[in-house]
Design a protein around this motif. Sequence first.
Motif, short mmCIF file in Angstrom:
data_model
loop_
_atom_site.label_atom_id
_atom_site.label_comp_id
_atom_site.label_asym_id
_atom_site.label_seq_id
_atom_site.Cartn_x
_atom_site.Cartn_y
_atom_site.Cartn_z
N ASN B 47 -102.39 34.87 36.20
CA ASN B 47 -102.08 36.20 36.75
C ASN B 47 -102.79 36.60 37.84
OD1 ASN B 47 -99.59 36.35 35.44
ND2 ASN B 47 -100.49 37.81 33.64
N ASN B 50 -102.64 34.08 41.02
CA ASN B 50 -101.43 34.27 41.87
C ASN B 50 -101.02 35.92 42.03
OD1 ASN B 50 -99.96 34.83 39.77
ND2 ASN B 50 -98.05 34.06 40.63
N PHE B 62 -107.92 31.17 48.86
CA PHE B 62 -107.06 29.74 48.95
C PHE B 62 -106.96 29.36 50.40
CE2 PHE B 62 -102.60 28.64 49.36
CZ PHE B 62 -102.61 27.92 48.20
N ALA B 72 -99.21 39.76 45.34
CA ALA B 72 -98.44 38.46 44.87
C ALA B 72 -97.92 37.74 45.77
CB ALA B 72 -97.92 38.56 43.34
N ARG B 75 -99.56 35.98 48.46
CA ARG B 75 -99.86 34.82 47.95
C ARG B 75 -98.77 33.62 47.97
NH1 ARG B 75 -104.90 36.39 43.74
NH2 ARG B 75 -105.29 38.54 44.60
N ALA B 76 -97.82 34.19 47.53
CA ALA B 76 -96.70 33.46 47.34
C ALA B 76 -96.33 32.79 48.86
CB ALA B 76 -95.57 33.64 46.77
N MET B 80 -98.54 29.52 47.19
CA MET B 80 -98.63 29.67 45.67
C MET B 80 -97.23 29.65 44.83
SD MET B 80 -101.98 31.75 44.36
CE MET B 80 -103.60 31.93 45.64
N ARG B 82 -95.16 29.60 41.10
CA ARG B 82 -95.60 30.02 39.49
C ARG B 82 -94.17 29.81 39.00
NH1 ARG B 82 -98.62 34.12 36.68
NH2 ARG B 82 -97.97 33.47 34.61
N SER B 107 -93.09 29.80 51.20
CA SER B 107 -94.24 29.69 52.17
C SER B 107 -93.57 29.55 53.61
CB SER B 107 -94.98 28.38 51.96
OG SER B 107 -94.52 27.60 51.97
N PRO B 159 -94.86 25.17 47.86
CA PRO B 159 -96.01 25.44 47.39
C PRO B 159 -97.07 24.37 47.92
CG PRO B 159 -94.83 25.16 45.45
CD PRO B 159 -93.80 24.57 46.83
N LEU B 163 -98.50 26.62 39.68
CA LEU B 163 -99.13 27.09 38.37
C LEU B 163 -98.01 26.99 37.51
CD1 LEU B 163 -100.71 29.95 39.81
CD2 LEU B 163 -101.94 28.04 39.30
N VAL C 208 -93.64 37.22 42.44
CA VAL C 208 -94.24 35.91 42.49
C VAL C 208 -93.63 34.93 43.24
CG1 VAL C 208 -94.89 33.86 40.74
CG2 VAL C 208 -95.17 36.04 40.07
#
Lengths: 360, 251, 331
Positions: B47, B50, B62, B72, B75-76, B80, B82, B107, B159, B163, C208
Amino acid sequence: MIFEQLAGNLVQGLVLGAVYGMATMGLSLIFGVLQIVNVGHGAFIMVGAFTALMMFQALGIPPVIALPAALILGMLLGMVIYYAAVKPLVSPSGSGIRKPSGRDAGIAVAIFISLMVVMRFLSGYYKLHTAFSIFVGLLFLYGLLLYVYGGRRQEKAAELATLLVTFAFGVILEEFVKQLFTSEARGYNWDIGKLDIGITVLPYTKLLAALGSVSIAVILYLWFNKTRAGMAMRSVVEDSVGARVCGVNVDWQYALSFSLGIGLTVTSGVLLTMFIPVGINPYMGGPYTLKAFVIAVLGGLASPYGAFFGGLVFGLIENGSYTLFAVIPGVEPFALTRFFSFLILLVILLIRPTGLLRAK
Amino acid sequence: MALLRCENVTKRFGGLVAVDSMTFEIDSGELMAIVGPNGAGKTTMFNLINGVFPADEGKIWFEDLDVTNFPAYKRAHLGMGRTFQIPRPFASASVQENIAIGAMFGSAGAEINVERAMEMADHYIEIIGLKKHRDKPAGGLTPTEKKLVEIARALAMKPRLLLMDEAMAGMNPKDIDGMVSFIRHIRDTEGIAIVSMVEHIMRAVAGLAERVIVMHQGALLVDEPTREALTDPRVVEVYLGHPPEEIDAQG
Amino acid sequence: MRRAQRYYPIIPVLVAYAMLLGYGLLFPGKWQLVAQLAFYCTLGQAFNLFMGMTGYVDFGYVAFIGIGTYGMAISIYYLYDKGLGLFIVVIGFILAAIFSTLLSLAVGAVALRLRGAYFAIATIGVNEGFRYLIEGARIWNGADGIIFSLHLKKAVGRETMMVLSTFWADVLVFTVAIAAAVLTLVFMRNKVGYALMALRMDEDAAKVMGINVTKYKIIAFITSATLAGLLGAAAWALKLTYIYPVDAFAIHYTVEAIIIVLLGGAGTLMGPIVGGLIYGVAKYFLAIVLPGFQLLIFAPIIITIIVIFPEGTVGILKKRVMGTALQKYII
């Protein structure tokens, strides 16, 4: 001059705050145990207010004596609502869809109907409308459909659904009481003398209301901390899975705490009328819902004691800000005080939604 | 250049230190695993990586970009992906829509419109072999199928780091074998680093990871190639507790 | 699916509104009923854009209708003698849109950071809070409200005013309804819709997946609020030509919006129309047969829907037509 007035009003605020605090404990208890916000909170306070009013006017029973009756009425109401609509939505075990058994639906409908009969009997001298038969019929239909189809617990929607359900029950109570008593504002006059403390005058009824609130809070505290039943409920708040493993019947604790939460709220309605014995009407609950949210958020939403202290703080803020607003020319201090309390709510939610009074 | 670099990352919940000053790196295209018994802080570590919640202390880079304070979704966007331990596909959306959502917001999301995302979804549906369920709501699938949908959804995000939270929990041995070769296949074809989270080290040996990080009580215990970690006495102690004679002595 | 085909579901919506409008035009005696039904459908369409698509309930929604009403009222009240003619109505709509957008930004800035229960708590006081701000600080005449029928008459003339408040106001309500429906479908068919769908089902997973949930919630919230403001300007200000804070911020209308959306099916395109028609017609007849009872009768029905049939009427219909030729028309 203004300071003397402020001091007097703050004393009043503290006394009222005790009642406010008690009026929010039920909300916090329900949220603490079930993670449900009772959006219809004010409507249950209204039910308590009418209980006090009816007992005093029709039967001449002083509101203090009406407290246990209100508690029982409220707990019954809470049980009914829990089994009829909350249990089918929340899954206490936290896994999978939990369909209510036919017995759940049956019990709910039966209690609801008998409640209707009792209320109809109690209010026999009021003209009752055919719409009541439709209403009761709909409740029957609901029970039947629940029995046949079962409740549907959706992915994320459980929270949304519980908000809407408690809200809808609030509407039902308001409309039901409106049909019984019309929407005019009522009041009663229970005069047992006053206490003059110099800066302000406190009628004994107000003191009694505050005293009652504090006693109920203390009893609740002792019950939670000293009795087996209370500790079982507390264990569910802290760790429902652990409590289950230790042999606590979590489902029953859910029902009991919902019922107790509603019972406390209805009881607080009686205490509030002892403080403010006028303006009793079916829609009086709205402002109390808002106040209760402010208080609960002040105290950390999930803690009944936090709520009680939040109530004290809120009583002080409300009366203090009223006194100050009254000095400003050209404004309506009463309305501005209400706006101010809403502002407080937003500010707390913005900076610290978990509660100001709670230790980190 | 490391793909991901964590430096002294710490997270506390109240008085509990869930992740205690973790420092490690992950390289591009690496196949690795974060291993540790229940409560070791693996999920919290995921957690933090990401961005589900922020770290209390420490920094995360990163691709040489300091992402410590990124939410989050950003970062995605950077790459990244998940998956969750209990698969969480969007239940009433169809399989195709689920995967398309990944493509749309991942991304490369900014350049991908809805039609393109749907085409990409079809491609990944082929890969996971769920063509016959394309238009069915994802909530009605079996757990293994849900897991596949979730992986496809994450892959559609294109990604650079994936993860995977307990990719094989609750699967039967046959499915586990399939999943392991599937994960290796993804790594080889898509060229992304895959970090799996596994409770028991034996699972990691099954071919899931070339390198493992073993976590114990929130802290990093060992960071070494899988083969060596297997026989590392510190790891053995975490999993077996005290040596047998001590247990006897204590009764 | 071809591009044009994806927008087919708007056809039944347009047909439904055209039929409703046509009915009103053919039977002038029923125009009042038609206007009321149009109001409920619009209320549902606009409310659904946020509640249906995000799964959040805004219990203070009526505040946006109220503030929009004030926008129109202020324009007419203060600009009637500037010789702008009908243009003050246009300005009124612009003000309504601006006011409701600003209020939604302010509310959204606090409430949309919060999840679930906390969101409900933050919004439930918005209408009351705003009402007491207007009354307390005596903004816009405070509790005395704004009565602007004379102003409107002076600005546009008696004849125009009559037609405006008895006919064109209702046509404008229809316009808002169609705008809301079109926006709903455009959202559904674009990234916004998928983002909202994802966050409605699982907000954490959505984050996410790279979805900026706050951004998309704000988009839905502001759109829904602005439409509510326009609805208030048309259906309340222009029709009634007066406004009191106590009416403009009555939670009663939020209750009706919730009922309509749930009856029809939250998050569906056709739902608000079906819900609005069922509720409007039922209320109309209940007002004759059992005046004052509609909420007592609708509240148990709502509980039934929430607990047992959460998909609502259109949601159930959608499942039924799945795999048939009708599939691409009903969503």
